[in-house]
Scaffold this active site. Sequence first.
Site, PDB file in Angstrom:
ATOM      1  N   ASP A 212       0.838  -1.199   0.000  1.00 31.16           N
ATOM      2  CA  ASP A 212       0.000   0.000   0.000  1.00 31.16           C
ATOM      3  C   ASP A 212       0.872   1.248   0.000  1.00 31.16           C
ATOM      4  OD1 ASP A 212      -2.004  -1.872   0.313  1.00 31.16           O
ATOM      5  OD2 ASP A 212      -2.107  -1.593   2.496  1.00 31.16           O
ATOM      6  N   THR A 213       0.316   2.323  -0.498  1.00 30.79           N
ATOM      7  CA  THR A 213       1.062   3.586  -0.541  1.00 30.79           C
ATOM      8  C   THR A 213       1.534   3.993   0.851  1.00 30.79           C
ATOM      9  OG1 THR A 213      -0.290   4.274  -2.420  1.00 30.79           O
ATOM     10  CG2 THR A 213       0.979   5.988  -1.307  1.00 30.79           C
TER      11      THR A 213
END
Length: 347
Positions: A212-213
């Site tokens: 995930d970012t």
Amino acid sequence: MSGRGDGETRSARPGRGDFRAARGGGRGRTSRDEVQTIGRLGGGSGRFGGAGASGGSRGAARPAGGSRGSGASGSAGNPFKTSRQPLRDPDFYDENYTDERDTTEVPGGDRLQKVLAQAGVASRRACEEMIGDGRVSVDGQTVRRFGARVDPAKQIIRVDGKRIPTSSETVYYALNKPIGVVSTMDDPDGRPCLNDYVQDLAPRLFHVGRLDTETEGLLLLTNDGELAHRLTHPSYGVQKKYWAKVPGPVARDLHKVLRKGVELEDGLAKVDEFRVVQEHGQQALVEVILHEGRKHIVRRLMETVGHRVIDLARIEFGPVKLGRLKPGTIRTLTVQEIGDLYAAVGL
């Protein structure tokens, strides 16, 4: 004398009586009969048959009923040009012993010890010792010849059972992805992405899975498509380890709940292992190990059981560990790590 020798060579295969007669006859005849008989028992009158006719004519060494180029002197009559196993003395060889035919040689290829040394296994001298000790195999066949030539781009080479990355075209990297970086090689919105870290390393790199970012930690990159596919497919069961900072305290039996499985909107999800690393005040650091790769899987699991994730980092991917790699830095995987990755997915 010459005519008699020729006639003896063309006679039928001697029996036991002939051996007894040979032992009881004159010295010269005994030598001719015994040697000629051994040549016939060896599979035909080839070079050894000719050698046995010492003292006779050159024609005595040839097989009956034909010239030198006849079918009797071809591969069927030559014991060294046959696919059958040769006769062996049972005092030295087991009944079921067979020779292992080396089919790994590639004419014009690279020497095996050089390929191993270039792959970073060890020095060329040490690689020669490994070959001599029978620790190296090519396409599943043990090779002990120091001068063996192989094709590193096409053949599978293993040391102590582990596959070695021998192709100069394949590369393997570990990146500590920082928070805020998108797990893609290109981002149309202009956000920081993986290509910013690997654009000068090698073309057409694959990122093995995603993060995930807002998640940092270990991300593998390679141009070995088959390995990348297997590492991310859940059927191969390659585990990933995460450390997550969550609100505390954490219930003692939470590991049982997570291992049994939690129902999410896209189906049941469960962890392989779960433990509390440490607790401090109203926060806890927990370790989550699973082999699933669904989107936001760790965050959704922990939130479902009442522990919203504050910070999340992946610290291991299969046998590869993040270690002391700083965020935003990249390193080449070791030969040992690559071999362990291959072994983890059955390559």
